[in-house]
Design an enzyme around this catalytic site. Structure first.
Site, PDB file in Angstrom:
ATOM      1  N   SER A  30       0.716  -1.328  -0.023  1.00 26.99           N
ATOM      2  CA  SER A  30      -0.090  -0.067   0.008  1.00 26.99           C
ATOM      3  C   SER A  30       0.654   1.396  -0.100  1.00 26.99           C
ATOM      4  O   SER A  30       0.140   2.369  -0.488  1.00 26.99           O
ATOM      5  CB  SER A  30      -1.007   0.042   1.182  1.00 26.99           C
ATOM      6  OG  SER A  30      -0.195  -0.071   2.247  1.00 26.99           O
ATOM      7  N   LYS A  97       9.903  -8.341   5.774  1.00 27.12           N
ATOM      8  CA  LYS A  97       9.017  -8.191   4.633  1.00 27.12           C
ATOM      9  C   LYS A  97       8.379  -9.366   4.357  1.00 27.12           C
ATOM     10  O   LYS A  97       8.522 -10.445   4.953  1.00 27.12           O
ATOM     11  CB  LYS A  97       9.732  -7.698   3.465  1.00 27.12           C
ATOM     12  CG  LYS A  97      10.530  -6.394   3.725  1.00 27.12           C
ATOM     13  CD  LYS A  97      11.228  -6.044   2.420  1.00 27.12           C
ATOM     14  CE  LYS A  97      10.386  -6.298   1.086  1.00 27.12           C
ATOM     15  NZ  LYS A  97       9.319  -5.311   0.805  1.00 27.12           N
ATOM     16  N   GLY A  99       4.528  -9.529   4.484  1.00 28.96           N
ATOM     17  CA  GLY A  99       2.954  -9.005   5.019  1.00 28.96           C
ATOM     18  C   GLY A  99       2.225  -9.223   3.820  1.00 28.96           C
ATOM     19  O   GLY A  99       1.200  -9.750   3.845  1.00 28.96           O
ATOM     20  N   GLU A 106      10.448 -10.214  -4.137  1.00 18.56           N
ATOM     21  CA  GLU A 106      10.903  -8.890  -3.649  1.00 18.56           C
ATOM     22  C   GLU A 106      12.592  -8.924  -3.081  1.00 18.56           C
ATOM     23  O   GLU A 106      13.197  -8.055  -3.425  1.00 18.56           O
ATOM     24  CB  GLU A 106      10.311  -8.291  -2.263  1.00 18.56           C
ATOM     25  CG  GLU A 106       8.889  -7.860  -2.567  1.00 18.56           C
ATOM     26  CD  GLU A 106       8.057  -7.473  -1.415  1.00 18.56           C
ATOM     27  OE1 GLU A 106       7.103  -6.813  -1.499  1.00 18.56           O
ATOM     28  OE2 GLU A 106       8.383  -8.258  -0.443  1.00 18.56           O
TER      29      GLU A 106
HETATM   30  C1  5RP Z   1       4.943  -7.363   0.579  1.00 17.91           C
HETATM   31  C2  5RP Z   1       5.832  -6.545   1.471  1.00 17.91           C
HETATM   32  C3  5RP Z   1       5.515  -5.207   1.607  1.00 17.91           C
HETATM   33  O1  5RP Z   1       6.482  -4.485   1.278  1.00 17.91           O
HETATM   34  C4  5RP Z   1       5.079  -4.984   3.226  1.00 17.91           C
HETATM   35  O2  5RP Z   1       4.216  -5.831   3.413  1.00 17.91           O
HETATM   36  C5  5RP Z   1       4.631  -3.479   3.417  1.00 17.91           C
HETATM   37  O3  5RP Z   1       3.423  -3.282   2.669  1.00 17.91           O
HETATM   38  P1  5RP Z   1       2.516  -1.866   3.064  1.00 17.91           P
HETATM   39  O4  5RP Z   1       3.333  -0.770   2.515  1.00 17.91           O
HETATM   40  O5  5RP Z   1       1.269  -2.033   2.377  1.00 17.91           O
HETATM   41  O6  5RP Z   1       2.426  -1.738   4.620  1.00 17.91           O
HETATM   42  O7  5RP Z   1       6.667  -6.954   2.024  1.00 17.91           O
HETATM   43  O8  5RP Z   1       5.323  -8.816   0.636  1.00 17.91           O
END
Ligand code: 5RP
Length: 227
Positions: A30, A97, A99, A106
């Site tokens: 996001s 990372k 989430g 990534e």
């Molecule tokens: C996805 C990730 C995202 O970079 C991480 O979850 C951050 O997301 P957000 O900006 O929605 O908080 O690691 O796998």
């Protein structure tokens, strides 16, 4: 200041580091959404010529919709800069990372980038890692045994499930196990242990990887040079 605004501020600040002609890794989440919006505007207004290397199908679609050229990592010979979000960053700029289920792609994009920038809102900054559960991408085959092993090791594993109770699937159709460890005292030691466990495709510890962190807070944004 609300969290969305802090994310927006961080994403908009990061777009300043993208220069004409660059190949840019595009993270997921996001906060990156705001980066993509700002980048799309620069492409339209300034005629910025960049190639984006998205880390998820979501980011690829959004980038294309915004008029940003995208290529797969295997179709570019280098990546100048990657801008991504993070779930938690400690005081030594080590990160968690995954989430958003995209940490395998990534990490592949990050380790192949000359420079990495993370964009976060201030709630992601912590003294230590661990209060955010550590995601593991694991092969479905043998995952119940891996789960039991992680449980015995005291890592408090939990399969990530969707609203219907099924396994959340990654881009590669693998499962996610989140480790609810609460406190990770020695991230590098844990990294070695997880690297050696068969069945873990990739874990969400991103250590010694980021060069710059842009944090959105109530006063705007702060930029930290990590290494
Ligand atoms: C996805 C990730 C995202 O970079 C991480 O979850 C951050 O997301 P957000 O900006 O929605 O908080 O690691 O796998």
């Amino acid at each position: 200041m609300d969290k969305e605004l802090m994310k927006k501020v961080a994403g908009q600040e990061a777009v300043k580091y993208i220069e004409d002609g660059m190949t840019v890794g595009l993270g997921t989440g996001s906060t990156v959404k705001y980066l993509l919006d700002a980048l799309g505007k620069r492409v339209a207004k300034e005629g910025l010529r960049i190639i984006g290397v998205p880390t998820s199908n979501r980011s690829a679609k959004r980038a294309r919709d915004l008029g940003i050229d995208v290529k797969s990592i295997d179709d570019v010979d280098h990546i100048d800069l990657t801008i991504d979000g993070a779930d938690q960053i400690d005081e030594n700029f080590q990160g968690i990372k995954g989430g958003g289920v995209a940490h395998l792609r990534e990490k592949i994009v990050a380790i192949n980038s000359k420079k990495n920038i993370w964009v976060v809102d201030e709630t992601k900054m912590a003294k230590n890692l661990g209060s955010f559960p550590l995601p593991l991408e694991v092969t479905p085959y043998g995952s119940t045994h891996l789960f039991k092993r992680l449980d015995k090791m005291g890592y408090h594993p939990q399969f990530r499930k969707n609203a219907k109770g099924g396994h959340v699937l990654t881009h590669a159709d693998n499962y996610i196990i989140d480790l609810k460890m609460h406190y990770i005292e020695h991230p590098h030691e844990l990294e070695q242990i997880l690297n050696n466990l068969t069945g873990i495709v990739e874990h969400g510890l991103f250590l010694d990887m980021v060069n710059m962190v842009i944090v959105g807070d109530e006063n705007g944004s702060k930029t930290y040079h990590a290494r």
